[in-house]
Write a protein that holds these residues in place. Structure first.
Motif, PDB file in Angstrom:
ATOM      1  N   LEU A 120       3.433  61.459  47.357  1.00 33.28           N
ATOM      2  CA  LEU A 120       4.568  61.978  46.686  1.00 33.28           C
ATOM      3  C   LEU A 120       6.091  61.556  46.967  1.00 33.28           C
ATOM      4  CD1 LEU A 120       5.386  63.418  44.062  1.00 33.28           C
ATOM      5  CD2 LEU A 120       5.400  65.691  45.637  1.00 33.28           C
ATOM      6  N   SER A 121       6.408  61.596  48.348  1.00 31.68           N
ATOM      7  CA  SER A 121       7.420  60.912  48.779  1.00 31.68           C
ATOM      8  C   SER A 121       7.803  59.616  48.542  1.00 31.68           C
ATOM      9  CB  SER A 121       7.418  61.484  50.438  1.00 31.68           C
ATOM     10  OG  SER A 121       8.955  60.746  51.039  1.00 31.68           O
ATOM     11  N   VAL A 122       6.768  58.716  48.749  1.00 31.05           N
ATOM     12  CA  VAL A 122       6.888  57.385  48.506  1.00 31.05           C
ATOM     13  C   VAL A 122       7.063  57.063  46.917  1.00 31.05           C
ATOM     14  CG1 VAL A 122       5.944  54.823  48.854  1.00 31.05           C
ATOM     15  CG2 VAL A 122       5.799  56.870  50.627  1.00 31.05           C
ATOM     16  N   LEU A 123       6.350  57.924  46.219  1.00 34.63           N
ATOM     17  CA  LEU A 123       6.295  57.757  44.701  1.00 34.63           C
ATOM     18  C   LEU A 123       7.762  57.840  44.151  1.00 34.63           C
ATOM     19  CD1 LEU A 123       4.489  57.163  42.144  1.00 34.63           C
ATOM     20  CD2 LEU A 123       4.259  59.814  42.009  1.00 34.63           C
ATOM     21  N   LEU A 124       8.312  58.927  44.610  1.00 33.73           N
ATOM     22  CA  LEU A 124       9.677  59.008  44.287  1.00 33.73           C
ATOM     23  C   LEU A 124      10.828  57.938  44.382  1.00 33.73           C
ATOM     24  CD1 LEU A 124      10.117  62.851  45.264  1.00 33.73           C
ATOM     25  CD2 LEU A 124      10.154  62.137  42.878  1.00 33.73           C
ATOM     26  N   GLY A 125      10.201  57.172  45.306  1.00 33.67           N
ATOM     27  CA  GLY A 125      11.122  55.877  45.838  1.00 33.67           C
ATOM     28  C   GLY A 125      11.204  55.055  44.359  1.00 33.67           C
ATOM     29  N   ALA A 126      10.401  55.072  43.733  1.00 33.37           N
ATOM     30  CA  ALA A 126      10.279  54.014  42.309  1.00 33.37           C
ATOM     31  C   ALA A 126      11.379  54.161  41.475  1.00 33.37           C
ATOM     32  CB  ALA A 126       8.775  54.023  41.737  1.00 33.37           C
ATOM     33  N   PRO A 127      11.481  55.491  40.847  1.00 34.79           N
ATOM     34  CA  PRO A 127      12.693  55.581  39.965  1.00 34.79           C
ATOM     35  C   PRO A 127      13.946  55.341  40.930  1.00 34.79           C
ATOM     36  CG  PRO A 127      11.714  57.632  40.351  1.00 34.79           C
ATOM     37  CD  PRO A 127      10.693  56.624  40.894  1.00 34.79           C
ATOM     38  N   PHE A 128      13.968  55.766  41.919  1.00 35.31           N
ATOM     39  CA  PHE A 128      15.279  55.628  42.833  1.00 35.31           C
ATOM     40  C   PHE A 128      15.860  54.158  42.938  1.00 35.31           C
ATOM     41  CE2 PHE A 128      17.677  54.780  46.808  1.00 35.31           C
ATOM     42  CZ  PHE A 128      18.509  55.698  46.635  1.00 35.31           C
ATOM     43  N   THR A 129      14.768  53.488  43.256  1.00 25.53           N
ATOM     44  CA  THR A 129      15.079  51.992  43.542  1.00 25.53           C
ATOM     45  C   THR A 129      15.285  51.257  42.156  1.00 25.53           C
ATOM     46  OG1 THR A 129      13.432  51.864  45.480  1.00 25.53           O
ATOM     47  CG2 THR A 129      13.924  49.743  44.237  1.00 25.53           C
ATOM     48  N   ALA A 130      14.557  51.649  41.077  1.00 28.44           N
ATOM     49  CA  ALA A 130      14.995  51.064  39.645  1.00 28.44           C
ATOM     50  C   ALA A 130      16.157  51.485  39.438  1.00 28.44           C
ATOM     51  CB  ALA A 130      13.876  51.402  38.638  1.00 28.44           C
ATOM     52  N   ALA A 238       9.055  36.028  42.199  1.00 28.52           N
ATOM     53  CA  ALA A 238       9.233  37.265  42.849  1.00 28.52           C
ATOM     54  C   ALA A 238       7.843  37.952  43.507  1.00 28.52           C
ATOM     55  CB  ALA A 238       9.894  38.364  42.248  1.00 28.52           C
ATOM     56  N   TRP A 239       6.773  37.697  42.860  1.00 27.95           N
ATOM     57  CA  TRP A 239       5.530  37.909  43.314  1.00 27.95           C
ATOM     58  C   TRP A 239       4.802  37.298  44.217  1.00 27.95           C
ATOM     59  CZ3 TRP A 239       3.162  39.854  37.696  1.00 27.95           C
ATOM     60  CH2 TRP A 239       3.861  41.185  37.404  1.00 27.95           C
ATOM     61  N   LEU A 240       5.280  35.948  44.571  1.00 25.25           N
ATOM     62  CA  LEU A 240       4.937  35.069  45.350  1.00 25.25           C
ATOM     63  C   LEU A 240       4.769  35.949  46.906  1.00 25.25           C
ATOM     64  CD1 LEU A 240       6.684  31.363  44.879  1.00 25.25           C
ATOM     65  CD2 LEU A 240       3.842  31.901  44.782  1.00 25.25           C
ATOM     66  N   CYS A 241       5.698  36.668  47.079  1.00 32.36           N
ATOM     67  CA  CYS A 241       5.686  37.208  48.447  1.00 32.36           C
ATOM     68  C   CYS A 241       4.427  37.972  48.850  1.00 32.36           C
ATOM     69  CB  CYS A 241       6.866  38.502  48.482  1.00 32.36           C
ATOM     70  SG  CYS A 241       6.715  39.792  47.382  1.00 32.36           S
ATOM     71  N   GLY A 242       3.658  38.230  47.642  1.00 32.46           N
ATOM     72  CA  GLY A 242       2.233  38.655  48.089  1.00 32.46           C
ATOM     73  C   GLY A 242       1.406  37.865  49.112  1.00 32.46           C
ATOM     74  N   PHE A 243       1.804  36.385  49.319  1.00 29.84           N
ATOM     75  CA  PHE A 243       1.177  35.464  50.128  1.00 29.84           C
ATOM     76  C   PHE A 243       1.947  35.548  51.458  1.00 29.84           C
ATOM     77  CE2 PHE A 243       0.202  33.658  45.817  1.00 29.84           C
ATOM     78  CZ  PHE A 243      -1.017  33.523  45.944  1.00 29.84           C
ATOM     79  N   TYR A 244       3.432  35.375  51.588  1.00 30.16           N
ATOM     80  CA  TYR A 244       3.985  35.293  52.802  1.00 30.16           C
ATOM     81  C   TYR A 244       4.254  36.563  53.692  1.00 30.16           C
ATOM     82  CZ  TYR A 244       8.082  35.538  49.730  1.00 30.16           C
ATOM     83  OH  TYR A 244       9.175  35.778  48.954  1.00 30.16           O
ATOM     84  N   VAL A 245       3.829  37.720  52.892  1.00 27.94           N
ATOM     85  CA  VAL A 245       3.849  39.030  53.510  1.00 27.94           C
ATOM     86  C   VAL A 245       2.624  39.220  54.317  1.00 27.94           C
ATOM     87  CG1 VAL A 245       2.817  40.514  51.976  1.00 27.94           C
ATOM     88  CG2 VAL A 245       4.655  41.437  53.181  1.00 27.94           C
ATOM     89  N   ILE A 246       1.566  38.425  54.342  1.00 27.84           N
ATOM     90  CA  ILE A 246       0.395  38.770  55.065  1.00 27.84           C
ATOM     91  C   ILE A 246       0.646  38.743  56.488  1.00 27.84           C
ATOM     92  CG2 ILE A 246      -2.126  37.588  55.490  1.00 27.84           C
ATOM     93  CD1 ILE A 246      -2.285  37.196  52.643  1.00 27.84           C
ATOM     94  N   PRO A 247       1.413  37.750  57.147  1.00 32.30           N
ATOM     95  CA  PRO A 247       1.494  37.759  58.655  1.00 32.30           C
ATOM     96  C   PRO A 247       2.282  39.166  58.986  1.00 32.30           C
ATOM     97  CG  PRO A 247       2.341  35.690  57.606  1.00 32.30           C
ATOM     98  CD  PRO A 247       1.952  36.636  56.510  1.00 32.30           C
ATOM     99  N   GLN A 357       9.206  45.254  40.544  1.00 31.81           N
ATOM    100  CA  GLN A 357       9.111  45.759  41.953  1.00 31.81           C
ATOM    101  C   GLN A 357       7.884  46.313  42.058  1.00 31.81           C
ATOM    102  OE1 GLN A 357      11.130  45.591  44.281  1.00 31.81           O
ATOM    103  NE2 GLN A 357      10.196  46.871  45.870  1.00 31.81           N
ATOM    104  N   SER A 358       7.088  46.907  41.077  1.00 30.53           N
ATOM    105  CA  SER A 358       5.722  47.289  41.241  1.00 30.53           C
ATOM    106  C   SER A 358       4.891  46.252  41.515  1.00 30.53           C
ATOM    107  CB  SER A 358       5.427  48.142  40.018  1.00 30.53           C
ATOM    108  OG  SER A 358       5.940  49.358  40.140  1.00 30.53           O
TER     109      SER A 358
END
Length: 425
Positions: A120-130, A238-247, A357-358
């Motif tokens: 729940l705490s992390v979920l509330l970060g979605a509207p805050f960040t947006a 933006a979604w390319l980060c899914g590859f270079y976040v793996i390390p 962001q999602s």
């Protein structure tokens, strides 16, 4: 043209000009506090799970689960940033998160209940960040927005470096409950700073008479983002980060190659954030606005290509350098973010940012999860190299598409800038 003054169309804003804006200082301070509190717990958890289980898969699962709440609820809850006053929404999210973390720090509860509160705490970060992302273009105009985004990115990466290098030691020394209490305090202070330093603004959709519908708002945001070729390309970058976040997700098992000490884990996990800090600073400080757009393609390839070198089993110093160069290449996200803001209508900005962001978090979480599973069979070095190959291929394809549309974006941005900066006598 007499009686008018034209500034150079490629003039770059300075960090000093950005920090001179009081509302930005408040947004920046509140955001920095949230970064510090969150990073502490996230990194320590990944390290402790690996040392307790010795499993790359369980480590990756634990790390990836921190991305789950915004993926599940982010696309819908982000629409709140277009339906309600954005400062108010940010304050409410901060207060609720402070209460949740305070409860976790003070009260002993079953593991399942703790997981639910964390979710729940992390979920509330979605509207805050947006809401924060949608509010920033109202606070900073023109290239000041790019410089402000660079400052936020540098701050985020700097807190990651501090958390990666010292997070585990701090939690071990102070205890889990004390760390949660500190996190709760950071959210409470953030709410106070926002109330004191950011002026209230009306809700973007405040004049709309239709009933509030988050689902309808989400569908409208999806049509806006994915129905436009330019926005679709920018979101894909933006979604390319899914590859270079793996390390990042495999740093703990990767460190076993070099002895597996906590110092090596922290060094590996901090390499990419350090590289991104350097890349973002140089990209925002010395590259002209139009050149940022032109260079997005090859920089996105630079974010992925160095990871291929991990397959050669280089020494530790070389791995750190390769990962840092990858982090520097990821600074292209700054240009993509600025172009995205310019292309999205203000009233739909919160929903559009929330969807983007999602998707970023979904790609990161899925990438780390798949990387952890593959590392069980192939080893972390091979998986990081394969992530580099896959990312480079995707970036190359995107670059070909981007070359066809970027000219219109450059022309439009320069035209808008000229019109905005030519005052009438």
């Amino acid at each position: 043209m007499s009686g008018r003054h034209r500034r150079p169309p490629e003039e770059r804003a300075t960090y000093r000009e950005v920090f001179a804006v009081g509302e930005f200082r408040a947004l920046w301070a509140a955001t920095a506090l949230s970064y510090v509190g969150d990073q502490l717990a996230q990194v320590a958890l990944a390290v402790l799970v690996y040392y307790a289980t010795g499993s790359p898969l369980l480590t990756a699962i634990t790390y990836a689960l921190t991305y789950l709440p915004p993926i599940v609820g982010g696309p819908i809850l982000s629409g709140l940033a277009d339906l309600f006053p954005r400062r108010t929404l940010m304050v409410v999210c901060d207060v609720l998160r402070a209460g949740i973390l305070g409860l976790m720090a003070l009260k002993s509860m079953p593991f399942v209940a703790l997981c639910g509160l964390v979710f729940l705490s992390v979920l509330l970060g979605a509207p805050f960040t947006a809401a924060r992302a949608a509010l920033l273009p109202d606070v900073l105009k023109g290239d000041k927005y790019v410089a402000g985004s660079a400052i936020n990115n540098i701050t985020h990466q700097a807190t990651q470096v501090v958390g990666f290098l010292a997070g585990g030691a701090i939690v071990a020394a102070m205890g889990t409950r004390q760390a949660l209490a500190i996190d709760a305090i950071t959210f409470a202070i953030s709410a106070v700073i926002l109330l004191a330093g950011v002026r209230p603004r009306a809700a973007p959709a405040g004049n709309v008479q239709e009933p509030v519908s988050l689902w309808r708002n989400t569908r409208a945001g999806a049509r806006l983002v994915f129905g436009d070729p330019t926005l679709r390309s920018l979101v894909s970058f933006a979604w390319l980060c899914g590859f270079y976040v793996i390390p990042e997700g495999l740093a703990a098992p990767y460190a076993n190659t070099f002895g597996g000490s906590p110092v090596v884990v922290g060094l590996l996990m901090s390499a990419m954030p350090v590289g991104m800090i350097i890349g973002v600073f140089l990209f925002s400080k010395f590259v002209r606005p139009s050149d940022r757009i032109r260079s997005m393609g090859w920089m996105s390839m630079l974010a992925c290509a160095p990871l291929i070198g991990s397959g050669l089993h280089p020494p530790l110093w070389a791995v750190v350098v390769l990962w840092a160069v990858s982090g520097a290449g990821s600074a292209y996200q700054l240009g993509a973010n600025a172009a995205f803001v310019a292309a999205v209508p203000a009233a739909g900005r919160g929903q559009a940012f929330g969807l983007a962001q999602s998707g970023i978090l979904a790609g990161q979480g899925l990438g780390i999860l798949l990387g952890g599973a593959a590392a069980q069979l192939l080893g972390p070095e091979a998986v990081v190299a394969l992530a580099g190959v896959a990312g480079l291929s995707a970036a190359s394809i995107l670059t070909l598409t981007w070359t066809q549309v970027r000219g219109e974006i450059i022309t439009a941005s320069l035209t808008d800038k000229d019109e905005a900066e030519i005052p009438v006598a």
